[in-house]
Motif scaffolding. Structure first.
Motif, PDB file in Angstrom:
ATOM      1  N   GLN A 195       0.833  -1.221   0.000  1.00  0.00           N
ATOM      2  CA  GLN A 195       0.000   0.000   0.000  1.00  0.00           C
ATOM      3  C   GLN A 195       0.855   1.254   0.000  1.00  0.00           C
ATOM      4  OE1 GLN A 195      -3.086   0.453  -0.585  1.00  0.00           O
ATOM      5  NE2 GLN A 195      -3.541  -1.706  -0.597  1.00  0.00           N
ATOM      6  N   SER A 196       1.974   1.230   0.727  1.00  0.00           N
ATOM      7  CA  SER A 196       2.819   2.427   0.793  1.00  0.00           C
ATOM      8  C   SER A 196       3.391   2.740  -0.590  1.00  0.00           C
ATOM      9  CB  SER A 196       3.952   2.231   1.802  1.00  0.00           C
ATOM     10  OG  SER A 196       3.406   2.044   3.089  1.00  0.00           O
ATOM     11  N   GLU A 197       3.845   1.696  -1.288  1.00  0.00           N
ATOM     12  CA  GLU A 197       4.387   1.924  -2.632  1.00  0.00           C
ATOM     13  C   GLU A 197       3.277   2.324  -3.599  1.00  0.00           C
ATOM     14  OE1 GLU A 197       8.185  -1.072  -2.169  1.00  0.00           O
ATOM     15  OE2 GLU A 197       6.838  -1.370  -3.867  1.00  0.00           O
ATOM     16  N   SER A 198       2.118   1.738  -3.387  1.00  0.00           N
ATOM     17  CA  SER A 198       0.992   2.051  -4.260  1.00  0.00           C
ATOM     18  C   SER A 198       0.563   3.517  -4.101  1.00  0.00           C
ATOM     19  CB  SER A 198      -0.169   1.101  -3.940  1.00  0.00           C
ATOM     20  OG  SER A 198      -1.348   1.535  -4.553  1.00  0.00           O
ATOM     21  N   VAL A 199       0.498   4.009  -2.860  1.00  0.00           N
ATOM     22  CA  VAL A 199       0.104   5.406  -2.652  1.00  0.00           C
ATOM     23  C   VAL A 199       1.148   6.341  -3.266  1.00  0.00           C
ATOM     24  CG1 VAL A 199      -0.387   7.205  -0.947  1.00  0.00           C
ATOM     25  CG2 VAL A 199      -1.280   4.906  -0.596  1.00  0.00           C
ATOM     26  N   ALA A 200       2.423   5.990  -3.092  1.00  0.00           N
ATOM     27  CA  ALA A 200       3.480   6.834  -3.679  1.00  0.00           C
ATOM     28  C   ALA A 200       3.309   6.892  -5.204  1.00  0.00           C
ATOM     29  CB  ALA A 200       4.850   6.280  -3.308  1.00  0.00           C
ATOM     30  N   ALA A 201       3.042   5.745  -5.815  1.00  0.00           N
ATOM     31  CA  ALA A 201       2.866   5.720  -7.277  1.00  0.00           C
ATOM     32  C   ALA A 201       1.612   6.499  -7.681  1.00  0.00           C
ATOM     33  CB  ALA A 201       2.788   4.275  -7.771  1.00  0.00           C
ATOM     34  N   LEU A 202       0.580   6.449  -6.845  1.00  0.00           N
ATOM     35  CA  LEU A 202      -0.636   7.218  -7.155  1.00  0.00           C
ATOM     36  C   LEU A 202      -0.378   8.724  -7.083  1.00  0.00           C
ATOM     37  CD1 LEU A 202      -3.449   5.122  -5.453  1.00  0.00           C
ATOM     38  CD2 LEU A 202      -3.368   5.778  -7.863  1.00  0.00           C
ATOM     39  N   PHE A 203       0.479   9.139  -6.186  1.00  0.00           N
ATOM     40  CA  PHE A 203       0.834  10.569  -6.118  1.00  0.00           C
ATOM     41  C   PHE A 203       1.405  11.010  -7.476  1.00  0.00           C
ATOM     42  CE2 PHE A 203       1.719  11.535  -1.295  1.00  0.00           C
ATOM     43  CZ  PHE A 203       0.413  11.223  -0.998  1.00  0.00           C
ATOM     44  N   VAL A 204       2.325  10.200  -7.986  1.00  0.00           N
ATOM     45  CA  VAL A 204       2.944  10.549  -9.266  1.00  0.00           C
ATOM     46  C   VAL A 204       1.901  10.452 -10.385  1.00  0.00           C
ATOM     47  CG1 VAL A 204       4.767   9.939 -10.915  1.00  0.00           C
ATOM     48  CG2 VAL A 204       5.189   9.737  -8.441  1.00  0.00           C
ATOM     49  N   ALA A 205       1.092   9.399 -10.345  1.00  0.00           N
ATOM     50  CA  ALA A 205       0.079   9.194 -11.383  1.00  0.00           C
ATOM     51  C   ALA A 205      -0.943  10.330 -11.407  1.00  0.00           C
ATOM     52  CB  ALA A 205      -0.623   7.853 -11.161  1.00  0.00           C
ATOM     53  N   ALA A 206      -1.211  10.910 -10.241  1.00  0.00           N
ATOM     54  CA  ALA A 206      -2.205  11.997 -10.169  1.00  0.00           C
ATOM     55  C   ALA A 206      -1.630  13.309 -10.694  1.00  0.00           C
ATOM     56  CB  ALA A 206      -2.684  12.175  -8.735  1.00  0.00           C
ATOM     57  N   GLY A 207      -0.331  13.320 -10.983  1.00  0.00           N
ATOM     58  CA  GLY A 207       0.241  14.530 -11.588  1.00  0.00           C
ATOM     59  C   GLY A 207       1.314  15.206 -10.759  1.00  0.00           C
ATOM     60  N   LEU A 208       1.715  14.608  -9.638  1.00  0.00           N
ATOM     61  CA  LEU A 208       2.811  15.227  -8.885  1.00  0.00           C
ATOM     62  C   LEU A 208       4.125  14.972  -9.612  1.00  0.00           C
ATOM     63  CD1 LEU A 208       1.959  14.556  -5.147  1.00  0.00           C
ATOM     64  CD2 LEU A 208       1.765  16.681  -6.438  1.00  0.00           C
ATOM     65  N   ASP A 209       4.922  16.016  -9.705  1.00  0.00           N
ATOM     66  CA  ASP A 209       6.202  15.928 -10.381  1.00  0.00           C
ATOM     67  C   ASP A 209       7.292  15.838  -9.313  1.00  0.00           C
ATOM     68  OD1 ASP A 209       8.594  16.411 -11.598  1.00  0.00           O
ATOM     69  OD2 ASP A 209       7.963  18.257 -12.620  1.00  0.00           O
ATOM     70  N   PRO A 210       7.958  14.685  -9.211  1.00  0.00           N
ATOM     71  CA  PRO A 210       8.944  14.513  -8.129  1.00  0.00           C
ATOM     72  C   PRO A 210      10.161  15.428  -8.247  1.00  0.00           C
ATOM     73  CG  PRO A 210       8.842  12.547  -9.533  1.00  0.00           C
ATOM     74  CD  PRO A 210       7.788  13.471 -10.018  1.00  0.00           C
ATOM     75  N   THR A 211      10.338  16.091  -9.392  1.00  0.00           N
ATOM     76  CA  THR A 211      11.438  17.060  -9.458  1.00  0.00           C
ATOM     77  C   THR A 211      10.999  18.396  -8.851  1.00  0.00           C
ATOM     78  OG1 THR A 211      10.863  17.907 -11.646  1.00  0.00           O
ATOM     79  CG2 THR A 211      12.321  15.990 -11.586  1.00  0.00           C
ATOM     80  N   GLN A 212       9.691  18.553  -8.645  1.00  0.00           N
ATOM     81  CA  GLN A 212       9.180  19.757  -7.976  1.00  0.00           C
ATOM     82  C   GLN A 212       8.910  19.447  -6.514  1.00  0.00           C
ATOM     83  OE1 GLN A 212       7.970  22.819  -9.354  1.00  0.00           O
ATOM     84  NE2 GLN A 212       8.693  22.432 -11.417  1.00  0.00           N
ATOM     85  N   ALA A 213       7.904  18.598  -6.286  1.00  0.00           N
ATOM     86  CA  ALA A 213       7.498  18.280  -4.915  1.00  0.00           C
ATOM     87  C   ALA A 213       8.332  17.106  -4.400  1.00  0.00           C
ATOM     88  CB  ALA A 213       6.022  17.912  -4.910  1.00  0.00           C
ATOM     89  N   ALA A 214       8.687  17.147  -3.120  1.00  0.00           N
ATOM     90  CA  ALA A 214       9.343  15.978  -2.503  1.00  0.00           C
ATOM     91  C   ALA A 214       8.253  14.983  -2.106  1.00  0.00           C
ATOM     92  CB  ALA A 214      10.137  16.410  -1.281  1.00  0.00           C
ATOM     93  N   ILE A 215       8.401  13.738  -2.572  1.00  0.00           N
ATOM     94  CA  ILE A 215       7.443  12.674  -2.238  1.00  0.00           C
ATOM     95  C   ILE A 215       8.207  11.675  -1.380  1.00  0.00           C
ATOM     96  CG2 ILE A 215       6.019  10.809  -3.198  1.00  0.00           C
ATOM     97  CD1 ILE A 215       5.780  12.523  -5.759  1.00  0.00           C
ATOM     98  N   PHE A 216       7.715  11.419  -0.178  1.00  0.00           N
ATOM     99  CA  PHE A 216       8.512  10.557   0.718  1.00  0.00           C
ATOM    100  C   PHE A 216       7.636   9.768   1.678  1.00  0.00           C
ATOM    101  CE2 PHE A 216       8.277  12.957   4.755  1.00  0.00           C
ATOM    102  CZ  PHE A 216       7.749  14.156   4.316  1.00  0.00           C
TER     103      PHE A 216
END
Ligand code: AMP
Ligand code: TRP
Length: 331
Positions: free
Chosen positions: A59-80
């Protein structure tokens, strides 16, 4: 508004719903280009109720991937991941010592989650002190959340103020950032309850990863009100008003536009269209999700995110410890 610091988080305790997306994630995405954003997968919060280890990891990896899939750009926002930045657990203890039992007893989320249970973990009770630590570590000015987190935010503000009063100006007092429409998406089977991934009735929520056919089935079975008009009127037509909110948020229209478009039409036609609007809104997200998962890129994204987050969090933790009178290691 100048550049602000933003922090928010979502627990990795189940599949994310359309409520998480509309209430919180859409704003994460909207804020990422203008502000300095930190978005966290709250895995330490997830274990306030028992989790099976393999499921928690997935679930933790899935939520992280959903953040990116929803349009978060990891070069802008820190996802952790919250558990990758040890300052969260440490500041949480310091905040716990500043939190009153009465404040925690008043939290409606604790009352809801503990009601009728025999063995209630202490972590569930202390959950708001950990959430305060999450926010205060980043000196966040803005915290994008849905309506149900308002009370936790209020406690965070009180704790920051209490800390600054006792130990001198150290912490930033944050503001909630709550959407005007869609801050509380309700259950499809009962518009008096919020849509939630922990509801045992899977027909009550739309998961972001539901297939088009599941989405069509759930919406066709969604509860409706008496009468047949499509009007936005929460007290008298709570079920239809909720479906109209979902329609508006997934199509980018206003509630007025949705109401005008369905004047003279019945529930059947509206629900059919709503299903397609939701399917279309989720299709690109699901496609991107599959790409992100299969590429394995999420591990590097989380490593980078934790490194950026740790740098900020450690600095705040050190100021807090210094202000409280802990002896510095370097002395
Ligand atoms: P949680 O799933 O409880 O970790 O919630 C993560 C974020 O989604 C928080 O900002 C919540 O306020 C938001 N959220 C959860 N459920 C809903 C809902 N039904 N409607 C709107 N926002 C929601
Ligand atoms: N408690 C939040 C929820 O259930 C999740 C969360 C944990 C959070 N830490 C946070 C939200 C910090 C905002 C900021 O929705």
């Amino acid at each position: 508004m100048g550049k602000q610091r933003v922090l928010s988080g979502i627990q990795s305790s189940g599949k994310l719903t359309l409520g998480n997306y509309i209430g919180a994630m859409k704003n994460y995405v909207a804020l990422q280009h203008e502000h300095d954003c930190f978005y966290m997968i709250a895995d330490l919060h997830a274990i306030t109720v028992p989790q099976e280890p393999a499921a928690l990891r997935e679930q933790s990896e899935s939520v992280a991937a959903l953040f990116v899939a929803a349009g978060l750009d990891p070069t802008q926002a820190a996802i952790f991941l919250q558990s990758h930045v040890s300052a969260h657990a440490e500041l949480s203890w310091l905040m716990t010592t500043m939190t009153y039992m009465g404040e925690l007893e008043r939290m409606t989320q604790f009352k809801d989650k503990s009601e009728g249970k025999e063995a209630v973990g202490a972590g569930l009770f202390l959950y708001p002190s950990l959430m305060a630590a999450d926010i205060l570590l980043y000196n966040a000015n803005l915290v994008p959340v849905g309506d149900d987190q308002k009370q936790h935010l209020e406690l965070t503000r009180d704790l920051a103020g209490r800390f600054n009063y006792r130990y001198g100006e150290t912490l930033v007092v944050p503001e909630p950032f709550i959407p005007k429409v869609g801050a509380r998406i309700m259950s499809l089977d009962d518009a008096s309850k919020k849509m939630s991934k922990s509801n045992p009735n899977v027909g009550s929520f739309i998961s972001l990863l539901d297939s088009p056919d599941e989405i069509r089935k759930k919406i066709s079975r969604a509860k409706t009100d008496l009468g047949r008009e499509i009007v936005f009127d929460v007290p008298n037509k709570p079920e239809i008003s909720n479906l109209m909110t979902i329609y508006a948020q997934c199509s980018g229209q206003t509630l007025e536009q949705v109401q005008a478009a369905y004047e003279g039409q019945g529930y059947g036609a509206f629900k059919k269209d709503l299903a397609e609007v939701v399917v279309q809104a989720l299709e690109p997200l699901q496609q991107k999700y599959a790409d992100v998962r299969s590429s394995g890129e999420i591990h590097q994204i989380l490593r980078d995110g934790a490194e950026r987050a740790s740098a900020v969090a450690e600095t705040t933790l050190n100021s807090v410890k210094e202000a409280m009178g802990f002896v510095a290691k370097s002395r």
